[in-house]
Design a protein around this motif. Sequence first.
Motif, PDB file in Angstrom:
ATOM      1  N   GLY A   3       9.923  -4.854  16.540  1.00 42.69           N
ATOM      2  CA  GLY A   3       9.369  -3.532  16.810  1.00 42.69           C
ATOM      3  C   GLY A   3       9.848  -2.497  15.812  1.00 42.69           C
ATOM      4  N   PHE A   4      10.439  -2.953  14.718  1.00 47.49           N
ATOM      5  CA  PHE A   4      11.066  -2.078  13.735  1.00 47.49           C
ATOM      6  C   PHE A   4      10.104  -1.814  12.576  1.00 47.49           C
ATOM      7  CE2 PHE A   4      13.841  -2.015   9.832  1.00 47.49           C
ATOM      8  CZ  PHE A   4      14.377  -0.756  10.042  1.00 47.49           C
ATOM      9  N   SER A   5      10.008  -0.555  12.165  1.00 44.84           N
ATOM     10  CA  SER A   5       9.214  -0.204  10.986  1.00 44.84           C
ATOM     11  C   SER A   5      10.152   0.253   9.882  1.00 44.84           C
ATOM     12  CB  SER A   5       8.212   0.906  11.287  1.00 44.84           C
ATOM     13  OG  SER A   5       7.599   1.351  10.081  1.00 44.84           O
ATOM     14  N   PRO A   6      10.282  -0.520   8.814  1.00 44.17           N
ATOM     15  CA  PRO A   6      11.181  -0.101   7.738  1.00 44.17           C
ATOM     16  C   PRO A   6      10.729   1.190   7.071  1.00 44.17           C
ATOM     17  CG  PRO A   6       9.820  -1.943   7.027  1.00 44.17           C
ATOM     18  CD  PRO A   6       9.594  -1.785   8.502  1.00 44.17           C
ATOM     19  N   PHE A   7       9.437   1.489   7.149  1.00 43.49           N
ATOM     20  CA  PHE A   7       8.907   2.672   6.484  1.00 43.49           C
ATOM     21  C   PHE A   7       9.293   3.956   7.206  1.00 43.49           C
ATOM     22  CE2 PHE A   7       5.832  -0.882   6.062  1.00 43.49           C
ATOM     23  CZ  PHE A   7       6.118  -1.202   4.747  1.00 43.49           C
ATOM     24  N   ASP A   8       9.637   3.853   8.502  1.00 42.59           N
ATOM     25  CA  ASP A   8      10.071   5.024   9.252  1.00 42.59           C
ATOM     26  C   ASP A   8      11.546   5.332   9.042  1.00 42.59           C
ATOM     27  OD1 ASP A   8       7.537   5.336  10.273  1.00 42.59           O
ATOM     28  OD2 ASP A   8       7.951   4.249  12.128  1.00 42.59           O
ATOM     29  N   ARG A   9      12.324   4.315   8.692  1.00 38.62           N
ATOM     30  CA  ARG A   9      13.762   4.487   8.506  1.00 38.62           C
ATOM     31  C   ARG A   9      14.149   4.615   7.038  1.00 38.62           C
ATOM     32  NH1 ARG A   9      16.848   2.802  12.950  1.00 38.62           N
ATOM     33  NH2 ARG A   9      15.581   3.077  14.821  1.00 38.62           N
ATOM     34  N   PHE A  10      13.286   4.190   6.155  1.00 43.73           N
ATOM     35  CA  PHE A  10      13.607   4.013   4.745  1.00 43.73           C
ATOM     36  C   PHE A  10      12.535   4.654   3.895  1.00 43.73           C
ATOM     37  CE2 PHE A  10      16.016   0.214   2.743  1.00 43.73           C
ATOM     38  CZ  PHE A  10      17.218   0.832   2.983  1.00 43.73           C
ATOM     39  N   LYS A  11      12.912   5.226   2.795  1.00 39.82           N
ATOM     40  CA  LYS A  11      11.930   5.651   1.794  1.00 39.82           C
ATOM     41  C   LYS A  11      11.698   4.467   0.851  1.00 39.82           C
ATOM     42  CE  LYS A  11      13.184  10.539   1.912  1.00 39.82           C
ATOM     43  NZ  LYS A  11      14.368  10.394   2.794  1.00 39.82           N
ATOM     44  N   CYS A  12      10.477   3.972   0.848  1.00 39.95           N
ATOM     45  CA  CYS A  12      10.118   2.812   0.038  1.00 39.95           C
ATOM     46  C   CYS A  12       8.949   3.194  -0.865  1.00 39.95           C
ATOM     47  CB  CYS A  12       9.692   1.629   0.914  1.00 39.95           C
ATOM     48  SG  CYS A  12      10.854   1.206   2.231  1.00 39.95           S
ATOM     49  N   GLY A  13       8.942   2.654  -2.065  1.00 41.36           N
ATOM     50  CA  GLY A  13       7.837   2.924  -2.964  1.00 41.36           C
ATOM     51  C   GLY A  13       7.677   1.825  -3.983  1.00 41.36           C
ATOM     52  N   ASP A  14       6.492   1.760  -4.571  1.00 44.17           N
ATOM     53  CA  ASP A  14       6.214   0.822  -5.656  1.00 44.17           C
ATOM     54  C   ASP A  14       6.673   1.488  -6.948  1.00 44.17           C
ATOM     55  OD1 ASP A  14       5.059  -0.689  -7.741  1.00 44.17           O
ATOM     56  OD2 ASP A  14       3.399  -1.337  -6.462  1.00 44.17           O
ATOM     57  N   CYS A  15       7.734   0.945  -7.529  1.00 43.91           N
ATOM     58  CA  CYS A  15       8.328   1.536  -8.730  1.00 43.91           C
ATOM     59  C   CYS A  15       7.907   0.812 -10.002  1.00 43.91           C
ATOM     60  CB  CYS A  15       9.843   1.576  -8.594  1.00 43.91           C
ATOM     61  SG  CYS A  15      10.414   2.704  -7.304  1.00 43.91           S
ATOM     62  N   GLY A  16       6.776   0.109  -9.933  1.00 45.25           N
ATOM     63  CA  GLY A  16       6.197  -0.462 -11.137  1.00 45.25           C
ATOM     64  C   GLY A  16       6.804  -1.790 -11.538  1.00 45.25           C
ATOM     65  N   ASP A  17       6.572  -2.183 -12.781  1.00 44.89           N
ATOM     66  CA  ASP A  17       7.021  -3.457 -13.322  1.00 44.89           C
ATOM     67  C   ASP A  17       8.078  -3.249 -14.396  1.00 44.89           C
ATOM     68  OD1 ASP A  17       5.266  -4.823 -11.718  1.00 44.89           O
ATOM     69  OD2 ASP A  17       3.824  -5.276 -13.305  1.00 44.89           O
ATOM     70  N   ALA A  18       9.033  -4.158 -14.443  1.00 49.37           N
ATOM     71  CA  ALA A  18      10.003  -4.164 -15.533  1.00 49.37           C
ATOM     72  C   ALA A  18       9.290  -4.511 -16.834  1.00 49.37           C
ATOM     73  CB  ALA A  18      11.107  -5.178 -15.252  1.00 49.37           C
ATOM     74  N   PRO A  19       9.671  -3.887 -17.933  1.00 53.26           N
ATOM     75  CA  PRO A  19       9.059  -4.221 -19.225  1.00 53.26           C
ATOM     76  C   PRO A  19       9.525  -5.590 -19.696  1.00 53.26           C
ATOM     77  CG  PRO A  19      10.843  -2.648 -19.537  1.00 53.26           C
ATOM     78  CD  PRO A  19      10.671  -2.812 -18.054  1.00 53.26           C
ATOM     79  N   ARG A  66       0.821  -1.225   0.000  1.00 50.87           N
ATOM     80  CA  ARG A  66       0.000   0.000   0.000  1.00 50.87           C
ATOM     81  C   ARG A  66       0.850   1.267   0.000  1.00 50.87           C
ATOM     82  NH1 ARG A  66      -4.929   0.343   3.674  1.00 50.87           N
ATOM     83  NH2 ARG A  66      -6.083   0.610   1.739  1.00 50.87           N
ATOM     84  N   LEU A  67       2.044   1.146  -0.562  1.00 47.26           N
ATOM     85  CA  LEU A  67       2.962   2.284  -0.646  1.00 47.26           C
ATOM     86  C   LEU A  67       2.621   3.149  -1.859  1.00 47.26           C
ATOM     87  CD1 LEU A  67       6.218   0.357   0.206  1.00 47.26           C
ATOM     88  CD2 LEU A  67       5.340   2.325   1.500  1.00 47.26           C
ATOM     89  N   PRO A  68       3.082   4.402  -1.868  1.00 45.08           N
ATOM     90  CA  PRO A  68       2.839   5.242  -3.034  1.00 45.08           C
ATOM     91  C   PRO A  68       3.653   4.782  -4.240  1.00 45.08           C
ATOM     92  CG  PRO A  68       4.264   6.371  -1.472  1.00 45.08           C
ATOM     93  CD  PRO A  68       3.774   5.137  -0.786  1.00 45.08           C
ATOM     94  N   ILE A  69       3.160   5.081  -5.413  1.00 43.06           N
ATOM     95  CA  ILE A  69       3.916   4.855  -6.644  1.00 43.06           C
ATOM     96  C   ILE A  69       5.045   5.883  -6.684  1.00 43.06           C
ATOM     97  CG2 ILE A  69       3.784   4.926  -9.164  1.00 43.06           C
ATOM     98  CD1 ILE A  69       0.840   4.047  -8.854  1.00 43.06           C
ATOM     99  N   ALA A  70       6.241   5.429  -7.046  1.00 39.32           N
ATOM    100  CA  ALA A  70       7.410   6.300  -6.976  1.00 39.32           C
ATOM    101  C   ALA A  70       8.375   5.997  -8.107  1.00 39.32           C
ATOM    102  CB  ALA A  70       8.111   6.127  -5.630  1.00 39.32           C
ATOM    103  N   GLN A  71       9.351   6.888  -8.261  1.00 42.28           N
ATOM    104  CA  GLN A  71      10.475   6.675  -9.153  1.00 42.28           C
ATOM    105  C   GLN A  71      11.682   6.224  -8.322  1.00 42.28           C
ATOM    106  OE1 GLN A  71      10.235   6.952 -12.551  1.00 42.28           O
ATOM    107  NE2 GLN A  71       8.061   7.330 -12.148  1.00 42.28           N
ATOM    108  N   ALA A  72      12.583   5.507  -8.941  1.00 40.98           N
ATOM    109  CA  ALA A  72      13.712   4.944  -8.205  1.00 40.98           C
ATOM    110  C   ALA A  72      14.576   6.004  -7.548  1.00 40.98           C
ATOM    111  CB  ALA A  72      14.565   4.079  -9.133  1.00 40.98           C
ATOM    112  N   ASP A  73      14.681   7.190  -8.166  1.00 42.25           N
ATOM    113  CA  ASP A  73      15.533   8.226  -7.580  1.00 42.25           C
ATOM    114  C   ASP A  73      14.874   8.932  -6.396  1.00 42.25           C
ATOM    115  OD1 ASP A  73      13.619   9.693  -8.934  1.00 42.25           O
ATOM    116  OD2 ASP A  73      15.040  10.822 -10.154  1.00 42.25           O
TER     117      ASP A  73
END
Length: 317
Positions: free
Chosen positions: A79-95, A29-36
């Motif tokens: 007790g660790f949330s990767p989303f609080d320490r890391f910027k994570c996003g759905d960067c789509g599918d490889a062609p 349920r993460l936002p769509i993002a670009q790799a950079d």
Amino acid sequence: MNKKTSNAEFQPLDSGVVPRFAGFPTFMRLPIAQADQVDVAIVGVPFDGGTTNRTGARHGPREIRNQSSLVRRVHHVTGFSPFDRFKCGDCGDAPVNPLDLMASLASIEEFFAKIHKARARPLTAGGDHLISLPILRALAKKGPVGLVHFDAHSDTYDSFFGNRFNHGTPFRRAIEEGLLDPKRVIQIGIRGAISDSSNYDFARDQGVRIVFIEEFAERGPKAVMAEARQLVGDHPTYVSFDIDALDPSIAPGTGTPEIGGITTREAQAMVRMLDGIDIIGADLVEVSPPLDPTGATALAGATMMFELLCVMASSRR
């Protein structure tokens, strides 16, 4: 927007605001993002042109996205949330090109090269296991890396039907191409009858450490993972998890099931023991949703991806 952007913009949807069955299906349920924009690019590779038995893994990324709506924010053990320490996003599918295997390998490699150039680490949902080869081609250009590989099969065979590129050969090709250091490769959960007594000769001759399921059952997860950590050391390491490492009573939706496998509890424990390893990327492959209409196999895959995300985040803390 760039990676200096606040983590607040890269958080999963709040299930108290948007129910888990609503909204666009993205990984966790993460936002769509670009790799950079992100530290970890969660992506799909909807490709099963390398399968030798039952197909359907091309549908894996879409159903894993659906089932990953059940992933919560905080790991219940650490007790660790990767989303609080890391910027994570759905960067789509490889062609991919479903009618051209070699063209797909090239386009997948190009896609992951862009992720690598953006200094994001990929966490990938397959797709069949052949996708690991173009991913490694993109990530290991500067030299061979280590590999922690959970699977029922070694995937170091030479060819099937005269074809050297299929889901039974990716790690042989990766060793031959200098992408993997075979003396820093460990394969865990290997089992099942083989077609020829020489099937494991290449891996053994190269120095690959094969932990068959019988040895795993005798020694247990802690001892096996202690060896895995020592073997890969503090050098860059890739992690590949084939869903058929799990027993098919738990994860039936896969193309080449083998009975007598690892439990989900054992698998979760082992991935957690990768904490602190320098993980340059990871994949979860061979989920075939048409072979499991219940969604249980895809749910197992999504949950294992969250476990992998947590240790990837830990390795960058």
